[in-house]
Write a protein that holds these residues in place. Structure first.
Motif, PDB file in Angstrom:
ATOM      1  N   SER A 217       0.817  -1.214   0.000  1.00 46.93           N
ATOM      2  CA  SER A 217       0.000   0.000   0.000  1.00 46.93           C
ATOM      3  C   SER A 217       0.851   1.266   0.000  1.00 46.93           C
ATOM      4  CB  SER A 217      -0.929  -0.012   1.209  1.00 46.93           C
ATOM      5  OG  SER A 217      -1.758  -1.166   1.173  1.00 46.93           O
ATOM      6  N   ILE A 218       0.601   2.103  -0.996  1.00 43.77           N
ATOM      7  CA  ILE A 218       1.392   3.318  -1.212  1.00 43.77           C
ATOM      8  C   ILE A 218       0.504   4.539  -1.016  1.00 43.77           C
ATOM      9  CG2 ILE A 218       2.758   4.593  -2.896  1.00 43.77           C
ATOM     10  CD1 ILE A 218       3.303   1.816  -4.231  1.00 43.77           C
ATOM     11  N   TRP A 219       0.934   5.407  -0.120  1.00 40.30           N
ATOM     12  CA  TRP A 219       0.160   6.612   0.190  1.00 40.30           C
ATOM     13  C   TRP A 219       0.648   7.783  -0.648  1.00 40.30           C
ATOM     14  CZ3 TRP A 219       1.210  10.846   4.070  1.00 40.30           C
ATOM     15  CH2 TRP A 219       0.077  11.667   4.229  1.00 40.30           C
ATOM     16  N   MET A 220      -0.284   8.459  -1.318  1.00 38.20           N
ATOM     17  CA  MET A 220       0.020   9.625  -2.126  1.00 38.20           C
ATOM     18  C   MET A 220      -0.083  10.876  -1.253  1.00 38.20           C
ATOM     19  SD  MET A 220       0.756  10.964  -5.107  1.00 38.20           S
ATOM     20  CE  MET A 220       0.314   9.829  -6.437  1.00 38.20           C
ATOM     21  N   ASP A 221       1.045  11.514  -1.014  1.00 39.43           N
ATOM     22  CA  ASP A 221       1.121  12.746  -0.218  1.00 39.43           C
ATOM     23  C   ASP A 221       1.570  13.860  -1.148  1.00 39.43           C
ATOM     24  OD1 ASP A 221       1.323  14.634   1.798  1.00 39.43           O
ATOM     25  OD2 ASP A 221       3.238  13.893   2.546  1.00 39.43           O
ATOM     26  N   VAL A 222       0.682  14.263  -2.056  1.00 36.77           N
ATOM     27  CA  VAL A 222       1.073  15.140  -3.157  1.00 36.77           C
ATOM     28  C   VAL A 222       1.568  16.506  -2.679  1.00 36.77           C
ATOM     29  CG1 VAL A 222      -1.230  16.115  -3.571  1.00 36.77           C
ATOM     30  CG2 VAL A 222       0.375  15.890  -5.475  1.00 36.77           C
ATOM     31  N   HIS A 223       1.062  16.967  -1.542  1.00 35.35           N
ATOM     32  CA  HIS A 223       1.469  18.274  -1.038  1.00 35.35           C
ATOM     33  C   HIS A 223       2.597  18.181  -0.009  1.00 35.35           C
ATOM     34  CE1 HIS A 223      -1.771  20.122  -3.231  1.00 35.35           C
ATOM     35  NE2 HIS A 223      -2.671  19.392  -2.613  1.00 35.35           N
ATOM     36  N   ASP A 224       3.138  16.972   0.181  1.00 38.28           N
ATOM     37  CA  ASP A 224       4.263  16.766   1.092  1.00 38.28           C
ATOM     38  C   ASP A 224       3.949  17.267   2.507  1.00 38.28           C
ATOM     39  OD1 ASP A 224       6.753  15.804   1.731  1.00 38.28           O
ATOM     40  OD2 ASP A 224       7.822  17.619   1.152  1.00 38.28           O
ATOM     41  N   GLU A 225       2.743  16.945   2.973  1.00 41.12           N
ATOM     42  CA  GLU A 225       2.311  17.389   4.298  1.00 41.12           C
ATOM     43  C   GLU A 225       2.703  16.408   5.399  1.00 41.12           C
ATOM     44  OE1 GLU A 225      -1.855  17.862   3.536  1.00 41.12           O
ATOM     45  OE2 GLU A 225      -1.629  19.956   2.894  1.00 41.12           O
ATOM     46  N   GLY A 226       3.046  15.190   5.029  1.00 44.56           N
ATOM     47  CA  GLY A 226       3.412  14.188   6.018  1.00 44.56           C
ATOM     48  C   GLY A 226       2.196  13.531   6.650  1.00 44.56           C
ATOM     49  N   LEU A 227       2.420  12.438   7.354  1.00 43.77           N
ATOM     50  CA  LEU A 227       1.331  11.744   8.023  1.00 43.77           C
ATOM     51  C   LEU A 227       0.732  12.636   9.111  1.00 43.77           C
ATOM     52  CD1 LEU A 227       3.022   8.247   8.390  1.00 43.77           C
ATOM     53  CD2 LEU A 227       1.024   8.761   6.978  1.00 43.77           C
ATOM     54  N   PRO A 228      -0.581  12.532   9.344  1.00 37.98           N
ATOM     55  CA  PRO A 228      -1.203  13.329  10.406  1.00 37.98           C
ATOM     56  C   PRO A 228      -0.531  13.056  11.751  1.00 37.98           C
ATOM     57  CG  PRO A 228      -2.872  12.290   9.035  1.00 37.98           C
ATOM     58  CD  PRO A 228      -1.557  11.688   8.631  1.00 37.98           C
ATOM     59  N   GLU A 229      -0.457  14.082  12.569  1.00 41.07           N
ATOM     60  CA  GLU A 229       0.171  13.936  13.881  1.00 41.07           C
ATOM     61  C   GLU A 229      -0.545  12.857  14.685  1.00 41.07           C
ATOM     62  OE1 GLU A 229       1.345  16.670  17.789  1.00 41.07           O
ATOM     63  OE2 GLU A 229       0.424  17.594  16.007  1.00 41.07           O
ATOM     64  N   GLY A 230       0.234  11.939  15.239  1.00 45.20           N
ATOM     65  CA  GLY A 230      -0.329  10.864  16.047  1.00 45.20           C
ATOM     66  C   GLY A 230      -0.853   9.683  15.253  1.00 45.20           C
ATOM     67  N   SER A 231      -0.734   9.719  13.920  1.00 45.74           N
ATOM     68  CA  SER A 231      -1.239   8.620  13.099  1.00 45.74           C
ATOM     69  C   SER A 231      -0.456   7.339  13.377  1.00 45.74           C
ATOM     70  CB  SER A 231      -1.108   8.967  11.615  1.00 45.74           C
ATOM     71  OG  SER A 231      -1.449   7.852  10.804  1.00 45.74           O
ATOM     72  N   THR A 232      -1.186   6.241  13.498  1.00 43.57           N
ATOM     73  CA  THR A 232      -0.558   4.935  13.700  1.00 43.57           C
ATOM     74  C   THR A 232      -0.465   4.156  12.392  1.00 43.57           C
ATOM     75  OG1 THR A 232      -2.699   3.940  14.255  1.00 43.57           O
ATOM     76  CG2 THR A 232      -1.381   4.810  16.082  1.00 43.57           C
ATOM     77  N   VAL A 233      -0.979   4.752  11.316  1.00 41.74           N
ATOM     78  CA  VAL A 233      -0.949   4.096  10.011  1.00 41.74           C
ATOM     79  C   VAL A 233       0.460   4.170   9.436  1.00 41.74           C
ATOM     80  CG1 VAL A 233      -1.914   4.061   7.682  1.00 41.74           C
ATOM     81  CG2 VAL A 233      -3.348   4.739   9.623  1.00 41.74           C
ATOM     82  N   LYS A 234       0.932   3.053   8.907  1.00 40.06           N
ATOM     83  CA  LYS A 234       2.276   2.998   8.342  1.00 40.06           C
ATOM     84  C   LYS A 234       2.217   2.507   6.900  1.00 40.06           C
ATOM     85  CE  LYS A 234       4.618   2.235  12.774  1.00 40.06           C
ATOM     86  NZ  LYS A 234       5.528   1.341  13.550  1.00 40.06           N
TER      87      LYS A 234
END
Length: 282
Positions: A217-234
């Protein structure tokens, strides 16, 4: 930078690719869009500052979509009417001027039109998809939303002929993150979870559930904002564009077994015009 620089992983036999905010710039940066539209209605919103109205509407919309049932994705215009009315009600409850419902409906409809006007294909997305197909990768477009709205985007942005399977929630009666959405797409492509990558911008839809099924599973972070603070999703990988998944031009042509496909029985689902060319809506 959030892009994860990992060891080169062999390309898969198949990719399931999201559409909105993965291939198309559609619903990202809602705060900018709501502020733009609120400013268009500044005279009618006075004495309330447009920015204050936009903030209230967006806050209500975020809460609404965080708890909304999937059926609301089929009624996007109606949902936006409700969210703008909800934002107006929150302002009135805080002691501000009560704004009329007819203004809420006009503002919501203008927002919907604005989103359509501003939509575009991310630079390099068409080229990356075409290259994936040329490398022999089986491709499915898996998108949530109403049939007419999503099919119109597929046609408008010339996506139909680029995929072997087009899967729209409103046409099939199910969508992400239901497990059958991914299972149906893989069945249509004739592949297994271990042979498949999922790419998209929604952590729940394109990472959590696919990983549970064994899909890379590949996450698209087009705006380079990073994972939400506290996210446990990897996510297994984070990218800013589909082109990052392409092999170096010097790499030899990707080889893959011919997939035994299972035709989809949903009317209109897998239309291919030319057989020669094989985040919530805030």
């Amino acid at each position: 930078m959030t892009t994860m620089k990992l060891a080169v992983r062999p390309l898969p036999r198949a990719m399931l690719i999201d559409m909105d905010d993965t291939i198309l710039s559609a619903y990202g940066r809602p705060e900018i869009a709501w502020n733009t539209i609120a400013n268009e209605f500044a005279e009618e919103l006075a004495p309330l500052p447009p920015a204050q109205v936009a903030t209230a509407v967006l806050a209500f919309a975020r809460n609404f979509w965080a708890n909304a049932e999937a059926a609301w994705r089929m009624k996007l215009a109606e949902a936006r009417h409700l969210t703008v009315k909800g934002g107006f009600a929150a302002l009135a409850a805080a002691g501000h001027r009560a704004l009329p419902d007819d203004l809420a409906i006009r503002l919501a409809d203008r927002f919907t039109a604005y989103r359509e006007e501003e939509m575009f294909v991310f630079p390099g997305a068409h080229e990356a998809i075409d290259r994936f197909k040329a490398l022999g990768i089986r491709l499915a477009l898996v998108t949530n939303g109403a049939a007419d709205m999503q099919r119109a985007k597929v046609e408008r942005f010339e996506l139909a002929h680029r995929f072997h399977h087009i899967q729209i929630e409103g046409e099939h009666g199910f969508g992400k993150p239901e497990e059958r959405a991914y299972l149906h797409a893989m069945q249509a492509l004739g592949v297994t979870a271990e042979e498949t990558w999922m790419i998209g911008d929604n952590l729940e839809w394109e990472v959590v559930t696919p990983q549970r099924l064994g899909i890379y599973s590949i996450w698209m972070d087009v705006h380079d904002e990073g994972l939400p603070e506290g996210s446990t999703v990897k996510p297994d990988r984070i990218i800013r564009s589909l082109g990052e998944l392409l092999p170096d031009p010097a790499v030899t042509r990707h080889k893959t077994k011919t997939a035994k496909t299972t035709p989809c029985t949903v009317a209109g689902c897998c239309k291919i015009k030319d057989l020669r060319i094989l985040r919530n809506p805030l």
